[in-house]
Design a protein around this motif. Structure first.
Motif, PDB file in Angstrom:
ATOM      1  N   LEU A  29       2.041   1.850  -3.479  1.00 50.98           N
ATOM      2  CA  LEU A  29       1.273   2.362  -4.508  1.00 50.98           C
ATOM      3  C   LEU A  29       0.902   3.538  -4.032  1.00 50.98           C
ATOM      4  O   LEU A  29       0.776   4.624  -5.231  1.00 50.98           O
ATOM      5  CB  LEU A  29      -0.145   1.384  -4.510  1.00 50.98           C
ATOM      6  CG  LEU A  29      -1.155   2.044  -5.395  1.00 50.98           C
ATOM      7  CD1 LEU A  29      -0.751   1.839  -6.790  1.00 50.98           C
ATOM      8  CD2 LEU A  29      -2.212   0.910  -5.109  1.00 50.98           C
ATOM      9  N   LEU A  30       0.483   4.099  -2.841  1.00 56.02           N
ATOM     10  CA  LEU A  30       0.217   5.492  -2.788  1.00 56.02           C
ATOM     11  C   LEU A  30       1.242   6.385  -2.810  1.00 56.02           C
ATOM     12  O   LEU A  30       1.026   7.620  -3.236  1.00 56.02           O
ATOM     13  CB  LEU A  30      -0.203   5.478  -1.094  1.00 56.02           C
ATOM     14  CG  LEU A  30      -1.649   5.478  -0.915  1.00 56.02           C
ATOM     15  CD1 LEU A  30      -2.094   3.885  -1.064  1.00 56.02           C
ATOM     16  CD2 LEU A  30      -2.084   5.708   0.472  1.00 56.02           C
ATOM     17  N   ALA A  49       0.972  -1.308  -0.077  1.00 50.93           N
ATOM     18  CA  ALA A  49       0.066  -0.012  -0.100  1.00 50.93           C
ATOM     19  C   ALA A  49       0.741   1.406  -0.036  1.00 50.93           C
ATOM     20  O   ALA A  49       0.478   2.206  -0.853  1.00 50.93           O
ATOM     21  CB  ALA A  49      -0.914  -0.061   1.094  1.00 50.93           C
ATOM     22  N   ALA A  65      -3.877  -2.986  -1.554  1.00 52.08           N
ATOM     23  CA  ALA A  65      -3.358  -1.640  -1.790  1.00 52.08           C
ATOM     24  C   ALA A  65      -4.378  -0.886  -2.672  1.00 52.08           C
ATOM     25  O   ALA A  65      -4.550   0.429  -2.644  1.00 52.08           O
ATOM     26  CB  ALA A  65      -1.908  -1.896  -2.237  1.00 52.08           C
ATOM     27  N   ARG A  66      -4.871  -1.593  -3.689  1.00 55.40           N
ATOM     28  CA  ARG A  66      -5.742  -0.869  -4.609  1.00 55.40           C
ATOM     29  C   ARG A  66      -6.847  -0.281  -3.834  1.00 55.40           C
ATOM     30  O   ARG A  66      -7.398   0.819  -4.253  1.00 55.40           O
ATOM     31  CB  ARG A  66      -6.147  -1.521  -5.838  1.00 55.40           C
ATOM     32  CG  ARG A  66      -4.971  -1.929  -6.795  1.00 55.40           C
ATOM     33  CD  ARG A  66      -5.401  -2.339  -8.019  1.00 55.40           C
ATOM     34  NE  ARG A  66      -6.024  -3.657  -7.738  1.00 55.40           N
ATOM     35  CZ  ARG A  66      -5.089  -4.896  -8.011  1.00 55.40           C
ATOM     36  NH1 ARG A  66      -3.642  -5.099  -7.926  1.00 55.40           N
ATOM     37  NH2 ARG A  66      -5.620  -6.160  -7.800  1.00 55.40           N
ATOM     38  N   GLN A  95       1.295   7.511  -6.304  1.00 60.87           N
ATOM     39  CA  GLN A  95       0.336   8.430  -6.491  1.00 60.87           C
ATOM     40  C   GLN A  95       0.273   9.775  -6.007  1.00 60.87           C
ATOM     41  O   GLN A  95      -0.653  10.392  -6.214  1.00 60.87           O
ATOM     42  CB  GLN A  95      -1.173   7.545  -6.101  1.00 60.87           C
ATOM     43  CG  GLN A  95      -1.339   6.360  -7.004  1.00 60.87           C
ATOM     44  CD  GLN A  95      -1.574   6.479  -8.293  1.00 60.87           C
ATOM     45  OE1 GLN A  95      -2.368   7.226  -8.865  1.00 60.87           O
ATOM     46  NE2 GLN A  95      -1.058   5.557  -9.254  1.00 60.87           N
ATOM     47  N   LEU A 118      -5.936   2.591  -1.966  1.00 60.14           N
ATOM     48  CA  LEU A 118      -5.882   3.751  -2.750  1.00 60.14           C
ATOM     49  C   LEU A 118      -7.197   4.547  -3.074  1.00 60.14           C
ATOM     50  O   LEU A 118      -7.493   5.661  -3.058  1.00 60.14           O
ATOM     51  CB  LEU A 118      -5.018   3.762  -3.936  1.00 60.14           C
ATOM     52  CG  LEU A 118      -5.121   4.473  -5.111  1.00 60.14           C
ATOM     53  CD1 LEU A 118      -4.248   5.820  -4.649  1.00 60.14           C
ATOM     54  CD2 LEU A 118      -4.555   4.061  -6.247  1.00 60.14           C
ATOM     55  N   ASP A 119      -8.018   3.695  -3.322  1.00 60.68           N
ATOM     56  CA  ASP A 119      -9.327   4.093  -3.616  1.00 60.68           C
ATOM     57  C   ASP A 119     -10.144   4.775  -2.460  1.00 60.68           C
ATOM     58  O   ASP A 119     -10.649   6.004  -2.622  1.00 60.68           O
ATOM     59  CB  ASP A 119     -10.387   2.789  -3.979  1.00 60.68           C
ATOM     60  CG  ASP A 119     -11.715   3.384  -4.373  1.00 60.68           C
ATOM     61  OD1 ASP A 119     -11.900   4.123  -5.389  1.00 60.68           O
ATOM     62  OD2 ASP A 119     -12.804   3.113  -4.019  1.00 60.68           O
ATOM     63  N   PHE A 127       0.691  10.188  -2.722  1.00 60.15           N
ATOM     64  CA  PHE A 127       0.233  10.764  -1.146  1.00 60.15           C
ATOM     65  C   PHE A 127       1.408  10.710  -0.494  1.00 60.15           C
ATOM     66  O   PHE A 127       2.387  10.156  -0.682  1.00 60.15           O
ATOM     67  CB  PHE A 127      -0.666   9.421  -0.973  1.00 60.15           C
ATOM     68  CG  PHE A 127      -1.986   9.419  -1.700  1.00 60.15           C
ATOM     69  CD1 PHE A 127      -2.973  10.046  -0.987  1.00 60.15           C
ATOM     70  CD2 PHE A 127      -2.233   8.802  -2.810  1.00 60.15           C
ATOM     71  CE1 PHE A 127      -4.184  10.121  -1.339  1.00 60.15           C
ATOM     72  CE2 PHE A 127      -3.311   8.887  -3.660  1.00 60.15           C
ATOM     73  CZ  PHE A 127      -4.397   9.581  -2.655  1.00 60.15           C
ATOM     74  N   CYS A 139      -8.420   6.264  -0.089  1.00 58.15           N
ATOM     75  CA  CYS A 139      -7.750   7.307   0.027  1.00 58.15           C
ATOM     76  C   CYS A 139      -8.168   8.529  -0.691  1.00 58.15           C
ATOM     77  O   CYS A 139      -8.175   9.841  -0.277  1.00 58.15           O
ATOM     78  CB  CYS A 139      -6.125   7.168   0.088  1.00 58.15           C
ATOM     79  SG  CYS A 139      -5.526   6.242   1.514  1.00 58.15           S
ATOM     80  N   GLN A 140      -8.501   8.195  -2.068  1.00 60.18           N
ATOM     81  CA  GLN A 140      -8.795   9.325  -2.937  1.00 60.18           C
ATOM     82  C   GLN A 140     -10.368   9.814  -2.507  1.00 60.18           C
ATOM     83  O   GLN A 140     -10.254  10.888  -2.851  1.00 60.18           O
ATOM     84  CB  GLN A 140      -9.037   8.558  -4.478  1.00 60.18           C
ATOM     85  CG  GLN A 140      -7.494   8.111  -4.901  1.00 60.18           C
ATOM     86  CD  GLN A 140      -7.498   7.321  -6.079  1.00 60.18           C
ATOM     87  OE1 GLN A 140      -8.306   6.841  -6.162  1.00 60.18           O
ATOM     88  NE2 GLN A 140      -6.459   7.604  -6.959  1.00 60.18           N
TER      89      GLN A 140
END
Length: 195
Positions: A22-23, A19, A151-152, A26, A155-156, A28, A158-159
């Motif tokens: 990935l973040l 995670a 992790a995806r 992106q 991310l979703d 973060f 967190c967005q």
């Protein structure tokens, strides 16, 4: 990005680091931690894990395991995981020992016992700032495929959190969680604590 995130798992650094990676890609503001006494990585058998102290560089772990049995640790995904981790940060850090790293707005855990440890740790601290922190548990099985899927999902979420008004995120957290649970058919545990 307006919020600061922490990803926390037990001791093997797979789910939180997946995670984190990935973040971070992106954009973060994110950190990752373990809660165990040591970093434990699978070994040749369940009774023979590879145990490291928190703070041991990922590259050192990678080199040691590559020397021990490169085929085993490549096949079970440990070498690729350590390579990924070393690209994200130098070494694993323990949640309980890194309170000075700063204040987070959202803390994710990936198993309920870790969620409980994080909440207990936050409750035992002196609450000098009286700044709220959202603690979320997204249950994720500890294997490489599930860690990537988790992790995806993190991310979703967190967005979605980032899309809220930063002053009123606490008012909309119940709706955010309900919408996430309905969309992904995944139940979340969550609470608000304080620094």
């Amino acid at each position: 990005m307006k919020f600061r995130y922490a990803m926390v798992c037990s001791s093997n650094q797979n789910r939180s680091m997946e995670a984190h990676a990935l973040l971070k890609r992106q954009g973060f503001d994110v950190a990752s931690y373990g809660t165990g006494a040591h970093v434990k990585l699978p070994g040749p058998s369940l009774r023979e894990p590879n145990v490291y102290e928190f703070g041991t560089p990922y590259k050192q772990m990678f080199e040691e395991l590559r020397r021990k049995d490169p085929e085993l640790y490549k096949r079970n995904g440990i070498l690729p995981m350590l390579k990924r981790n070393s690209a994200v940060k130098l070494a694993p850090q323990r949640w309980q020992d890194n309170a000075a790293d700063g204040v987070f707005d959202v803390v994710f855990s990936f198993e309920e016992k870790v969620f409980d440890m994080v909440v207990e740790d936050l409750h035992s601290r002196d609450h000098v700032l009286m700044k709220s922190v959202l603690v979320i548990n997204l249950e994720v099985k500890d294997n490489h495929e599930e860690a990537a899927a988790g992790a995806r999902l993190a991310l979703d979420l967190c967005q979605e959190i980032e899309a809220t008004e930063s002053e009123s995120w606490e008012d909309s957290v119940d709706e955010l969680v309900a919408a996430f649970e309905a969309k992904h058919r995944r139940k979340l545990l969550y609470t608000i604590s304080f620094y």
